[in-house]
Structures are given as C-alpha cells and as structure tokens.
Design a protein around this motif. Structure first.
Motif, PDB file in Angstrom:
ATOM      1  N   ALA A  77       0.842  -1.197   0.000  1.00 29.05           N
ATOM      2  CA  ALA A  77       0.000   0.000   0.000  1.00 29.05           C
ATOM      3  C   ALA A  77       0.881   1.252   0.000  1.00 29.05           C
ATOM      4  O   ALA A  77       0.613   2.222  -0.706  1.00 29.05           O
ATOM      5  CB  ALA A  77      -0.916  -0.015   1.212  1.00 29.05           C
ATOM      6  N   PHE A  78       1.972   1.211   0.761  1.00 33.16           N
ATOM      7  CA  PHE A  78       2.897   2.360   0.817  1.00 33.16           C
ATOM      8  C   PHE A  78       3.543   2.601  -0.547  1.00 33.16           C
ATOM      9  O   PHE A  78       3.635   3.723  -1.033  1.00 33.16           O
ATOM     10  CB  PHE A  78       3.963   2.095   1.886  1.00 33.16           C
ATOM     11  N   LEU A  79       3.957   1.514  -1.189  1.00 35.17           N
ATOM     12  CA  LEU A  79       4.655   1.656  -2.468  1.00 35.17           C
ATOM     13  C   LEU A  79       3.718   2.097  -3.592  1.00 35.17           C
ATOM     14  O   LEU A  79       4.112   2.798  -4.510  1.00 35.17           O
ATOM     15  CB  LEU A  79       5.308   0.329  -2.861  1.00 35.17           C
ATOM     16  N   ALA A  80       2.445   1.673  -3.478  1.00 36.71           N
ATOM     17  CA  ALA A  80       1.532   1.925  -4.594  1.00 36.71           C
ATOM     18  C   ALA A  80       1.008   3.351  -4.608  1.00 36.71           C
ATOM     19  O   ALA A  80       0.672   3.881  -5.660  1.00 36.71           O
ATOM     20  CB  ALA A  80       0.377   0.936  -4.538  1.00 36.71           C
ATOM     21  N   ALA A  81       0.907   3.979  -3.432  1.00 35.81           N
ATOM     22  CA  ALA A  81       0.252   5.290  -3.368  1.00 35.81           C
ATOM     23  C   ALA A  81       1.262   6.418  -3.492  1.00 35.81           C
ATOM     24  O   ALA A  81       2.035   6.664  -2.579  1.00 35.81           O
ATOM     25  CB  ALA A  81      -0.508   5.395  -2.049  1.00 35.81           C
ATOM     26  N   PRO A  82       1.281   7.113  -4.626  1.00 33.18           N
ATOM     27  CA  PRO A  82       2.217   8.229  -4.752  1.00 33.18           C
ATOM     28  C   PRO A  82       1.737   9.410  -3.918  1.00 33.18           C
ATOM     29  O   PRO A  82       0.543   9.687  -3.886  1.00 33.18           O
ATOM     30  CB  PRO A  82       2.141   8.569  -6.245  1.00 33.18           C
ATOM     31  N   PRO A  83       2.654  10.090  -3.226  1.00 32.05           N
ATOM     32  CA  PRO A  83       2.269  11.277  -2.467  1.00 32.05           C
ATOM     33  C   PRO A  83       1.598  12.288  -3.398  1.00 32.05           C
ATOM     34  O   PRO A  83       2.035  12.451  -4.544  1.00 32.05           O
ATOM     35  CB  PRO A  83       3.597  11.805  -1.944  1.00 32.05           C
ATOM     36  N   ALA A  84       0.543  12.937  -2.898  1.00 29.82           N
ATOM     37  CA  ALA A  84      -0.319  13.751  -3.763  1.00 29.82           C
ATOM     38  C   ALA A  84       0.416  14.933  -4.415  1.00 29.82           C
ATOM     39  O   ALA A  84       0.145  15.282  -5.549  1.00 29.82           O
ATOM     40  CB  ALA A  84      -1.508  14.237  -2.963  1.00 29.82           C
ATOM     41  N   ASP A  85       1.366  15.526  -3.693  1.00 35.57           N
ATOM     42  CA  ASP A  85       1.935  16.779  -4.190  1.00 35.57           C
ATOM     43  C   ASP A  85       3.262  16.568  -4.925  1.00 35.57           C
ATOM     44  O   ASP A  85       4.031  17.503  -5.109  1.00 35.57           O
ATOM     45  CB  ASP A  85       2.150  17.721  -3.004  1.00 35.57           C
ATOM     46  N   ALA A  86       3.499  15.337  -5.364  1.00 37.84           N
ATOM     47  CA  ALA A  86       4.807  15.050  -5.961  1.00 37.84           C
ATOM     48  C   ALA A  86       5.003  15.774  -7.294  1.00 37.84           C
ATOM     49  O   ALA A  86       4.058  15.949  -8.063  1.00 37.84           O
ATOM     50  CB  ALA A  86       4.949  13.546  -6.167  1.00 37.84           C
ATOM     51  N   LEU A 119       5.808   6.853 -16.726  1.00 41.46           N
ATOM     52  CA  LEU A 119       6.674   6.079 -17.624  1.00 41.46           C
ATOM     53  C   LEU A 119       5.942   5.641 -18.893  1.00 41.46           C
ATOM     54  O   LEU A 119       4.898   4.999 -18.818  1.00 41.46           O
ATOM     55  CB  LEU A 119       7.197   4.836 -16.902  1.00 41.46           C
ATOM     56  N   ARG A 120       6.525   5.981 -20.036  1.00 42.41           N
ATOM     57  CA  ARG A 120       5.965   5.563 -21.322  1.00 42.41           C
ATOM     58  C   ARG A 120       7.076   4.960 -22.159  1.00 42.41           C
ATOM     59  O   ARG A 120       8.245   5.289 -21.975  1.00 42.41           O
ATOM     60  CB  ARG A 120       5.422   6.771 -22.081  1.00 42.41           C
ATOM     61  N   THR A 121       6.715   4.111 -23.116  1.00 43.53           N
ATOM     62  CA  THR A 121       7.729   3.601 -24.040  1.00 43.53           C
ATOM     63  C   THR A 121       7.338   3.948 -25.463  1.00 43.53           C
ATOM     64  O   THR A 121       6.151   4.031 -25.784  1.00 43.53           O
ATOM     65  CB  THR A 121       7.911   2.079 -23.909  1.00 43.53           C
ATOM     66  N   LYS A 122       8.358   4.170 -26.305  1.00 47.32           N
ATOM     67  CA  LYS A 122       8.089   4.478 -27.709  1.00 47.32           C
ATOM     68  C   LYS A 122       8.060   3.221 -28.548  1.00 47.32           C
ATOM     69  O   LYS A 122       7.610   3.239 -29.672  1.00 47.32           O
ATOM     70  CB  LYS A 122       9.200   5.396 -28.246  1.00 47.32           C
ATOM     71  N   ASP A 123       8.655   2.146 -28.036  1.00 45.18           N
ATOM     72  CA  ASP A 123       8.730   0.945 -28.872  1.00 45.18           C
ATOM     73  C   ASP A 123       8.365  -0.324 -28.096  1.00 45.18           C
ATOM     74  O   ASP A 123       7.211  -0.672 -28.007  1.00 45.18           O
ATOM     75  CB  ASP A 123      10.116   0.840 -29.526  1.00 45.18           C
ATOM     76  N   LEU A 155      17.152   3.822  -5.312  1.00 47.42           N
ATOM     77  CA  LEU A 155      16.034   4.745  -5.059  1.00 47.42           C
ATOM     78  C   LEU A 155      14.668   4.070  -5.093  1.00 47.42           C
ATOM     79  O   LEU A 155      13.734   4.503  -4.412  1.00 47.42           O
ATOM     80  CB  LEU A 155      16.044   5.889  -6.078  1.00 47.42           C
ATOM     81  N   ALA A 156      14.502   3.045  -5.889  1.00 49.58           N
ATOM     82  CA  ALA A 156      13.176   2.431  -6.016  1.00 49.58           C
ATOM     83  C   ALA A 156      13.284   1.069  -6.667  1.00 49.58           C
ATOM     84  O   ALA A 156      14.317   0.718  -7.221  1.00 49.58           O
ATOM     85  CB  ALA A 156      12.257   3.314  -6.864  1.00 49.58           C
ATOM     86  N   GLY A 157      12.184   0.323  -6.605  1.00 46.38           N
ATOM     87  CA  GLY A 157      12.132  -0.971  -7.270  1.00 46.38           C
ATOM     88  C   GLY A 157      11.907  -0.778  -8.764  1.00 46.38           C
ATOM     89  O   GLY A 157      12.017   0.329  -9.281  1.00 46.38           O
ATOM     90  N   LYS A 158      11.589  -1.876  -9.442  1.00 46.59           N
ATOM     91  CA  LYS A 158      11.434  -1.795 -10.890  1.00 46.59           C
ATOM     92  C   LYS A 158      10.006  -1.428 -11.274  1.00 46.59           C
ATOM     93  O   LYS A 158       9.073  -1.736 -10.549  1.00 46.59           O
ATOM     94  CB  LYS A 158      11.729  -3.161 -11.510  1.00 46.59           C
ATOM     95  N   GLN A 159       9.871  -0.808 -12.432  1.00 46.54           N
ATOM     96  CA  GLN A 159       8.551  -0.599 -13.008  1.00 46.54           C
ATOM     97  C   GLN A 159       8.661  -0.737 -14.517  1.00 46.54           C
ATOM     98  O   GLN A 159       9.486  -0.076 -15.144  1.00 46.54           O
ATOM     99  CB  GLN A 159       8.018   0.786 -12.623  1.00 46.54           C
ATOM    100  N   ASP A 160       7.831  -1.590 -15.085  1.00 48.54           N
ATOM    101  CA  ASP A 160       7.891  -1.799 -16.533  1.00 48.54           C
ATOM    102  C   ASP A 160       7.271  -0.638 -17.302  1.00 48.54           C
ATOM    103  O   ASP A 160       6.348   0.004 -16.823  1.00 48.54           O
ATOM    104  CB  ASP A 160       7.154  -3.088 -16.900  1.00 48.54           C
ATOM    105  N   ASN A 184       2.671   4.097 -17.009  1.00 47.91           N
ATOM    106  CA  ASN A 184       2.804   3.503 -15.682  1.00 47.91           C
ATOM    107  C   ASN A 184       3.516   4.481 -14.762  1.00 47.91           C
ATOM    108  O   ASN A 184       4.584   4.978 -15.090  1.00 47.91           O
ATOM    109  CB  ASN A 184       3.616   2.205 -15.742  1.00 47.91           C
ATOM    110  N   ASP A 185       2.912   4.728 -13.608  1.00 50.97           N
ATOM    111  CA  ASP A 185       3.530   5.667 -12.668  1.00 50.97           C
ATOM    112  C   ASP A 185       4.423   4.938 -11.680  1.00 50.97           C
ATOM    113  O   ASP A 185       4.150   3.807 -11.288  1.00 50.97           O
ATOM    114  CB  ASP A 185       2.448   6.396 -11.861  1.00 50.97           C
ATOM    115  N   ILE A 186       5.486   5.611 -11.281  1.00 51.31           N
ATOM    116  CA  ILE A 186       6.277   5.125 -10.159  1.00 51.31           C
ATOM    117  C   ILE A 186       6.738   6.371  -9.419  1.00 51.31           C
ATOM    118  O   ILE A 186       6.988   7.401 -10.043  1.00 51.31           O
ATOM    119  CB  ILE A 186       7.483   4.279 -10.626  1.00 51.31           C
ATOM    120  N   TRP A 187       6.794   6.306  -8.079  1.00 49.06           N
ATOM    121  CA  TRP A 187       7.335   7.478  -7.382  1.00 49.06           C
ATOM    122  C   TRP A 187       8.608   7.069  -6.669  1.00 49.06           C
ATOM    123  O   TRP A 187       8.804   5.897  -6.324  1.00 49.06           O
ATOM    124  CB  TRP A 187       6.320   8.100  -6.424  1.00 49.06           C
TER     125      TRP A 187
END
Ligand SMILES: [Cu+2]
Length: 333
Positions: free
Chosen positions: A112-121, A161-165, A175-180, A187-190
């Motif tokens: 839950a902590f990892l999934a919720a990005p702080p609102a004012d980021a 996070l976006r990908t072009k290909d 700083l953080a775990g992985k995000q595809d 896909n968001d990651i904070w």
C-alpha cells in the motif's frame, strides 16, 4: 561524499558477514553503485527491509530444518519422545499459518505504501526507447533531457513512464524498485532521494541488442539548485549566427533528428541538444563505454541505436567537421 557513505554501508554489511558467513556471495556483490542493499530513499529502504526480512526468515527456516533433520537421525529406532501429531499440527499447520499470515500483513502494508504516490509530488514524464531514456519536465517550455534525470532531494517525485517501442523496465536500485514501461500505457512510479548524489540506473528488461547500454543517471540536488538548473534549462540556445560549427551541424543532417531550441534545428527523433554542453560528460561517465571527448561521445551515442536507424554522419564525417560541430555543441551550456 557519496562514495564515503557507500563505503560506510559496505563496512556495516562487513560486520554482519561473519554472522551470516557461508554462501553469502550475494552480500559481497551487494555493495556497488547499483545495489538495492544500500538504499538512499524511503521507497528503496522499504524494499531493502523486505529483502532482509525474507533473508533472516529463510535463515531461521533453514536452521529449523537442519535441527529437525538432526533430531530425526538421533532418534531413529528409539521410542519417539514427541508424538508425531505434534510435528504434523505444529510444523504442517500452525507454522505455515502463522508465518504466512505475518508475511501477508507485512507485504500488504508495504504494498500500500509503495503503490500510493504522495499527492503533491513533482511529475516528470520519462520515455524509454531503444536504447536511451528521455525525461520531460512540465512547464510552458518543456525541458527535455536524455539519460540524465535531475530531481530535488528529500521530495517525492512521480515519474510517468511511457515507451516508444518495446517493453523496458525502469530501475534505479538505490532509489526504487522496478517498473515496466509497456507500449500503449502510462505507468507511474514514485521515488525519493534522501541524500544529494548521483544514482545509476539501468533498463531491467531485455529490449534488444544494445539493452545493456540503456543506462540512466539520477542526479538529486537541493531544491534551490534544482530550481536554478530547471530555470537555466528553459532558456533557448543563443543565436548561433554564422558559427561554423552550427552550419556544419545543419549541413550534416544532425538537425533532422535533434532539436536545438532557438535555432532552426527541430528534429525530434533523438535527444534535445539545447543544453547538451551541460549534460554529456555526466552521461558519458556513467555509460557502458566512457567517452573522453564530445566527439567520442557523438560517435558512441549513435552506435547504440538499432542498426537500421544509425545515421551515417556521426561515424563517417571528417574529423575536422565533427570537431567543429562538437565545439559548437560544447558551448550549449
Ligand atoms: Cu530497455
């Protein structure tokens, strides 16, 4: 300073090592610029905590199994002192029930902590593509960087996070775990850096022949410095006038892929070069094959593009012309 901090963390694990001793090659390789075992922010800390919790849990289970094995050998052929139902109920039902419930609650809270990005980021757009990272800062004049992500220290930052290909994976272990990064999705990651410094990251999903070169540097610095940097990046490049380096840039087809704000160069396929002079060394230093000069860096950068998309210019231009271009680009601070 960063290196010192790093050594300190490594020394710490050095104290633990005799206790955890054998078979811990993992720890020996666990100290490095890209180690998730030396976290530098709250998100990475939580992930390192899970790692340690699971590690000590596994050590405890291993010891228990060894003890039971020894017990079984010792009591073979004698009258059992403990009824077998104790093992079945205790080891087969109670133990997994208690330990898995504990893990579930622990994992759920962390999730839950990892999934919720702080609102004012602060929100930065990151685009992955074969084989480099592009970052876009919000604002009227969008600032774009390649391979370098600058963030304010001590503040949560939300990365869209976006990908072009193809599928890539954003990973800055300290700083953080992985995000595809998945085609067609954002896909968001904070993440947050608690100390100023330079943190290396890497694409963590095999994405093609030059995947290993897809590195990234995160530079965390105090808010005032960050603001000043962003302000400076918003400025367009000075009028090149009759600069021969600029003319060579335009004539060598570089402008078809690169933009330099404030000039006629408006290509979008490659990195925005408006402030390349302030960026390339940092990037080159952390690349797979470090480049000493900007000319080296220009040559090296294009080698990591998909083969059928490599421009011929950077590899085949006469050295003098390339040096003239590099001289102009170096001045774009
Ligand atoms: Cu990749």
């Amino acid at each position: 300073m960063l290196v010192q901090q790093h050594r300190r963390t490594c020394r710490l694990t050095g104290i633990v090592r005799p206790a955890t001793a054998l078979g811990l090659a993992v720890l020996a390789t666990g100290c490095g610029p890209q180690s998730m075992l030396s976290p530098a922010g709250p998100r990475a800390e939580v992930i390192a905590d899970i790692w340690w919790a699971m590690f000590w849990g596994a050590v405890a289970v291993q010891l228990l199994v060894l003890l039971l094995g020894a017990y079984a050998l010792w009591w073979r052929g004698r009258r059992p002192a403990v009824r077998s139902s104790v093992f079945i109920v205790g080891g087969g039902v109670l133990l997994p029930l208690v330990s898995l419930t504990l893990l579930l609650v622990y994992g759920y809270r962390i999730g839950a902590f990892l999934a919720a990005p702080p609102a004012d980021a602060l929100r930065i757009e990151v685009v992955g593509q074969q084989f480099w990272w592009q970052a876009r800062y919000p604002g009227q004049t969008a600032v774009e960087t390649a391979g370098v992500l600058r963030i304010p220290v001590g503040e949560p930052v939300l990365l869209a996070l976006r990908t072009k290909d193809v599928i890539h994976s954003f990973w800055v272990p300290r700083l953080a775990g992985k995000q595809d990064l998945i085609p067609g999705r954002v896909n968001d990651i904070w993440l947050q850096a608690d100390r100023p410094g330079v943190y290396r990251g890497q694409c963590a999903e095999f994405c093609g022949a030059q995947h290993a070169r897809m590195a990234l540097v995160v530079v965390a610095e105090p808010r005032p410095q960050f603001d000043a940097w962003l302000e400076a990046q918003r400025r367009a490049a000075p009028d090149p006038g009759a600069d021969p380096g600029f003319s060579a840039f335009m004539q060598s087809d570089c402008q078809s892929c690169h933009r330099i704000r404030g000039t006629d160069a408006g290509g979008e396929r490659g990195p925005d070069l408006t402030h390349i002079g302030s960026r390339w060394r940092l990037r080159a230093e952390h690349a797979v094959a470090p480049a000493r000069t900007l000319v080296d860096w220009i040559r090296l950068s294009h080698l990591s593009l998909p083969e059928d998309e490599q421009p011929s210019g950077p590899a085949s231009l006469p050295a003098q012309q390339l040096e003239s271009i590099a001289g102009y680009l170096e001045g774009l601070q």
